[in-house]
Scaffold this motif. Structure first.
Motif, PDB file in Angstrom:
ATOM      1  N   HIS A 110     -15.891  26.709   1.631  1.00 52.05           N
ATOM      2  CA  HIS A 110     -16.837  27.509   0.835  1.00 52.05           C
ATOM      3  C   HIS A 110     -16.246  27.798  -0.545  1.00 52.05           C
ATOM      4  CE1 HIS A 110     -18.556  28.968   4.900  1.00 52.05           C
ATOM      5  NE2 HIS A 110     -19.342  28.041   4.388  1.00 52.05           N
ATOM      6  N   LYS A 111     -14.966  28.138  -0.556  1.00 52.62           N
ATOM      7  CA  LYS A 111     -14.327  28.432  -1.856  1.00 52.62           C
ATOM      8  C   LYS A 111     -14.240  27.162  -2.695  1.00 52.62           C
ATOM      9  CE  LYS A 111     -11.126  31.217   0.212  1.00 52.62           C
ATOM     10  NZ  LYS A 111      -9.927  32.036   0.347  1.00 52.62           N
ATOM     11  N   MET A 112     -13.894  26.028  -2.026  1.00 48.85           N
ATOM     12  CA  MET A 112     -13.804  24.759  -2.775  1.00 48.85           C
ATOM     13  C   MET A 112     -15.156  24.376  -3.362  1.00 48.85           C
ATOM     14  SD  MET A 112     -11.251  22.289  -0.720  1.00 48.85           S
ATOM     15  CE  MET A 112     -11.353  21.041  -1.986  1.00 48.85           C
ATOM     16  N   LEU A 113     -16.223  24.535  -2.558  1.00 48.17           N
ATOM     17  CA  LEU A 113     -17.564  24.166  -3.031  1.00 48.17           C
ATOM     18  C   LEU A 113     -18.019  25.080  -4.172  1.00 48.17           C
ATOM     19  CD1 LEU A 113     -19.255  23.445   0.415  1.00 48.17           C
ATOM     20  CD2 LEU A 113     -18.901  21.766  -1.417  1.00 48.17           C
ATOM     21  N   ASP A 114     -17.735  26.368  -4.037  1.00 49.26           N
ATOM     22  CA  ASP A 114     -18.087  27.356  -5.070  1.00 49.26           C
ATOM     23  C   ASP A 114     -17.426  26.945  -6.399  1.00 49.26           C
ATOM     24  OD1 ASP A 114     -18.747  29.638  -6.482  1.00 49.26           O
ATOM     25  OD2 ASP A 114     -17.670  31.041  -5.193  1.00 49.26           O
ATOM     26  N   GLN A 115     -16.123  26.693  -6.330  1.00 46.02           N
ATOM     27  CA  GLN A 115     -15.393  26.379  -7.559  1.00 46.02           C
ATOM     28  C   GLN A 115     -15.769  25.005  -8.110  1.00 46.02           C
ATOM     29  OE1 GLN A 115     -11.337  27.220  -6.266  1.00 46.02           O
ATOM     30  NE2 GLN A 115     -11.918  29.339  -5.851  1.00 46.02           N
ATOM     31  N   ALA A 116     -15.987  24.029  -7.200  1.00 47.27           N
ATOM     32  CA  ALA A 116     -16.332  22.671  -7.660  1.00 47.27           C
ATOM     33  C   ALA A 116     -17.689  22.671  -8.362  1.00 47.27           C
ATOM     34  CB  ALA A 116     -16.348  21.716  -6.472  1.00 47.27           C
ATOM     35  N   LYS A 117     -18.640  23.440  -7.802  1.00 47.42           N
ATOM     36  CA  LYS A 117     -19.990  23.494  -8.392  1.00 47.42           C
ATOM     37  C   LYS A 117     -19.932  24.143  -9.774  1.00 47.42           C
ATOM     38  CE  LYS A 117     -24.690  24.419  -6.905  1.00 47.42           C
ATOM     39  NZ  LYS A 117     -25.335  25.301  -7.851  1.00 47.42           N
ATOM     40  N   GLU A 118     -19.154  25.192  -9.886  1.00 43.93           N
ATOM     41  CA  GLU A 118     -19.043  25.880 -11.173  1.00 43.93           C
ATOM     42  C   GLU A 118     -18.409  24.978 -12.234  1.00 43.93           C
ATOM     43  OE1 GLU A 118     -21.108  28.875 -11.027  1.00 43.93           O
ATOM     44  OE2 GLU A 118     -19.412  29.901 -11.963  1.00 43.93           O
ATOM     45  N   SER A 119     -17.411  24.159 -11.835  1.00 45.51           N
ATOM     46  CA  SER A 119     -16.779  23.293 -12.840  1.00 45.51           C
ATOM     47  C   SER A 119     -17.673  22.113 -13.176  1.00 45.51           C
ATOM     48  CB  SER A 119     -15.444  22.708 -12.362  1.00 45.51           C
ATOM     49  OG  SER A 119     -14.827  23.529 -11.458  1.00 45.51           O
ATOM     50  N   LYS A 120     -18.426  21.615 -12.182  1.00 43.97           N
ATOM     51  CA  LYS A 120     -19.242  20.423 -12.441  1.00 43.97           C
ATOM     52  C   LYS A 120     -20.408  20.740 -13.375  1.00 43.97           C
ATOM     53  CE  LYS A 120     -21.306  16.490 -10.139  1.00 43.97           C
ATOM     54  NZ  LYS A 120     -22.755  16.463 -10.292  1.00 43.97           N
TER      55      LYS A 120
END
Ligand code: GDP
Ligand code: IMO
Ligand code: MG
Length: 424
Positions: A110-120
């Motif tokens: 969940h944390k990885m997806l949250d951060q990946a979406k924000e950077s993408k």
């Protein structure tokens, strides 16, 4: 018996932690009903600061039982770290903290997806806290979530985890070009968390109802704020839960007929962390509210955006939360100002509007209509009764009451528990 909801009425960080702690003096139970470790609730007692993220802000009162409701998304590592930190400070948490067996867990993906979406999607960024909140609530609603109770059964946990990791790894790799997750490591870490969390797990809904049946004083603690609500906030620049009072019942598992009052915490000005519209935001003003109010995030340390008090928002918060009264915080931050502005309406195209617009596109183009009041230029930090406040400060408070139609029952004039005026 009294059941009180304490809710943030702006974009979070209104001082809910201070107020929950203050009211906990009289409370038997304090239960958090939504959000997760994205919250940062500050409590200051005799100069000593404690920042709480998941543990309810009543924990510093040794006779108060604290509960984390089913509506909260729990990062078990963050929770165990917080419990460990509190115990080190001499606060006894064991025996006084109950965690709902049906609360959902924040998982590493969940944390990885949250951060990946924000950077993408950098140009569509929400400015999240990166704590995995959105993706955890997505899984909950998508019926893929893993709950606290699942941690207590090895086979169930592994089965649910494997199903999730297969799916998340595909998304991480194909959509975000990120590294895949290792199931084994998560199993090891989470089963260990499960063992440590097990003694706290309980049926929070039943425990809150038992407390109500025993005529106990119950506080329901909201995190974030009205304008960050998934339905009533400035969507999509919101969090993924229901901080408004409506979320309190479903977030702890009691019925609306149990609620006696709803207290809305509101700052004497406005702040916001993250992206999204903010009509009264100050940009190149001489007045630096961020400096005056020490406005830096309690969770991420990010500088908060600052602006004048917005009565349009305050009115909206009265309506969507059914507020009984306001708690006005950080009045002392305005102590040195010559003049203080209150936004009483918005100008949109040729119209003057006082109803909070439902579309972010409209809100973005709203220009605040201000009323200017004289400052009081006197320190209020030592005031302990309404009559101790300077005339102009009382006028400011009364004006907010008139504009919102809601009484102000408590005024806060400093971060310390003692720096408080109970008006009624
Ligand atoms: P919460 O998320 O709503 O609990 O609020 P935060 O703890 O994130 O932010 C509020 C900040 O203001 C904290 O640093 C508090 O210690 C501080 N604070 C709360 N009430 C007052 C007040 O009346 N005056 C001043 N100066 N600071 C306050
Ligand atoms: P407390 O309880 C202020 C904001 C984030 C971002 C948006 C979504 O301390 O008042 P999220 O991580 O929830 O997906 O981020 O919500 N946000 C807060 N802002 N106070 C908070 O909590 C917040 N919790 C989330 O900055 O704009
Ligand atoms: Mg906060």
């Amino acid at each position: 018996m009294s059941v009180k909801i304490v809710v943030g009425t702006q974009w979070g960080d209104e001082g809910k932690g201070k107020i929950i702690d203050l009211l906990s003096e009289q409370a038997d139970v304090v239960a958090r009903y939504q959000g997760g470790a994205n919250a940062g609730h500050t409590v200051v007692v005799k100069g000593e600061k404690t920042i709480l993220h998941l543990v309810p802000s009543g924990i510093l009162h040794e006779n108060t039982v604290c509960m984390i409701g089913n509506g909260v998304v729990i990062d078990p590592k963050a929770l165990l770290d917080e419990i460990g930190f509190l115990e080190l400070q001499g606060v006894s948490v064991q025996e006084r903290l109950l965690i709902s067996h049906s609360a959902h867990l924040i998982m590493p993906y969940h944390k990885m997806l949250d951060q990946a979406k924000e950077s993408k999607d950098a140009d569509k960024k929400i400015g999240t806290t990166g704590r995995g909140i959105g993706p955890a609530y997505v899984d909950k609603v998508n019926r893929m979530g893993i709950r606290v109770v699942d941690l207590l059964d090895r086979a169930t946990f592994i089965e649910k985890l494997e199903r999730n990791v297969v799916e998340k790894n595909e998304v991480l790799r194909k959509i975000y070009g990120a590294e895949e997750m290792d199931v084994e490591q998560i199993v090891q870490d989470y089963l260990d968390y499960g063992t440590r969390i097990a003694p706290y797990v309980n049926d929070v809904s039943t425990c809150v109802m038992d407390a109500i049946a025993d005529s106990k004083q119950v506080l329901l603690e909201g995190a974030q704020g009205t304008l960050l609500d998934i339905d009533f906030g400035t969507y999509p620049f919101v969090t993924s839960s229901s901080p408004t009072s409506g979320g309190a019942c479903s977030g702890v598992g009691i019925g609306p007929t149990c609620i006696d009052s709803v207290l809305g915490v509101i700052k004497a000005y406005t702040t916001r962390v993250g992206m999204g519209p903010f009509p009264t935001e100050m940009h190149d003003d001489d007045i630096d509210l961020r400096q005056l109010g020490d406005e830096f995030g309690a969770t991420t340390g990010r500088p908060r955006r600052c602006g004048w008090f917005d009565a349009v928002i305050a009115n909206y918060a009265v309506r969507v939360n059914g507020l009984s009264s306001f708690v006005l915080t950080k009045l002392d931050v305005l102590d040195t100002l010559d003049e203080i502005k209150i936004c009483v309406a918005y100008k949109y195209d040729e119209d003057t509007i006082t109803a909070f617009p439902s579309e972010v596109r409209v809100l973005q183009d709203c220009v605040p209509v201000y009323e200017t009041l004289p400052g009081w230029k006197t320190s209020t930090t030592g005031a302990r009764a309404f009559d101790d406040l300077p005339d102009n400060a009382r006028t400011y408070i009364r004006r907010i009451e008139t504009l919102t139609g809601a009484p102000i029952s408590i005024v806060s004039v400093g971060s310390d528990r003692a720096q408080t005026i109970v008006v009624s």
